[in-house]
Design a protein around this motif. Structure first.
Motif, mmCIF file in Angstrom:
data_model
loop_
_atom_site.group_PDB
_atom_site.id
_atom_site.type_symbol
_atom_site.label_atom_id
_atom_site.label_comp_id
_atom_site.label_asym_id
_atom_site.label_seq_id
_atom_site.Cartn_x
_atom_site.Cartn_y
_atom_site.Cartn_z
ATOM 1 N N ARG A 59 0.840 -1.092 -0.090
ATOM 2 C CA ARG A 59 0.005 0.054 -0.062
ATOM 3 C C ARG A 59 0.750 1.259 -0.019
ATOM 4 N N GLY A 60 0.332 2.202 -0.546
ATOM 5 C CA GLY A 60 1.075 3.624 -0.534
ATOM 6 C C GLY A 60 1.735 4.051 -1.887
ATOM 7 N N ARG A 61 2.426 5.001 -1.834
ATOM 8 C CA ARG A 61 2.805 5.375 -3.174
ATOM 9 C C ARG A 61 3.971 4.696 -3.738
ATOM 10 N N GLU B 52 -0.679 5.990 -6.009
ATOM 11 C CA GLU B 52 -0.740 5.213 -4.872
ATOM 12 C C GLU B 52 -1.748 3.972 -4.989
ATOM 13 N N VAL C 69 -4.169 1.570 -2.921
ATOM 14 C CA VAL C 69 -4.878 1.680 -1.712
ATOM 15 C C VAL C 69 -5.559 0.596 -1.314
ATOM 16 N N ASP C 70 -5.747 -0.557 -2.319
ATOM 17 C CA ASP C 70 -6.251 -1.882 -2.026
ATOM 18 C C ASP C 70 -5.993 -2.833 -2.921
ATOM 19 N N ARG D 285 -4.887 5.197 -6.980
ATOM 20 C CA ARG D 285 -5.548 6.396 -6.951
ATOM 21 C C ARG D 285 -4.092 7.598 -6.853
#
Length: 133
Positions: free
Chosen positions: A31-33, A79, A81-82, A101
């Protein structure tokens, strides 16, 4: 920073056309950028099929030139996110989809890709102390 190689024109569609799912046959807990790496490989048939899919998914016709589209390096960040096994997104075909995202294009940076997620030192992306987008 973590990176993921994505074949063109899919990487460009993430950066510029609202592609909000990256389909894979494996799930992830990442998760994350991450950095979006535009893979070097792409055939004319793959390009045409992907652009036809994008047209069906969005109603917009996208154009890309196999000879000039950025390949073999980083094109931006996004990103994660899931990670889902079902989605209403028109970009989802599964079996797994990384939900994306906030894409941020960056100037092209040549870099050799790898399979799966891979770590990239900040020094490979930026020669200054500017933060990644």
């Amino acid at each position: 920073m973590m990176a993921l190689s994505i074949r063109q024109p899919w990487a460009a569609l993430i950066m510029n056309a609202g592609k909000d799912i990256e389909n894979r046959v494996w799930s992830t807990r990442v998760r994350g950028r991450i950095l979006v790496h535009a893979a070097k490989g792409c055939t004319r048939d793959e390009m045409e099929d992907a652009l036809d899919f994008a047209h069906a998914a969005t109603g917009d016709r996208y154009h890309a030139d196999l000879k000039t589209i950025a390949r073999g390096g980083f094109v931006g960040t996004v990103e994660i996110v899931d990670c889902v096994n079902a989605s209403a997104s028109p970009w989802f075909v599964g079996p797994w989809g990384f939900v994306l995202r906030d894409p941020k294009p960056i100037p092209f940076v040549p870099y050799k890709g790898q399979l799966g997620f891979f770590n990239v030192p900040d020094s490979a992306i930026f020669s200054t102390k500017e933060p990644l987008p």
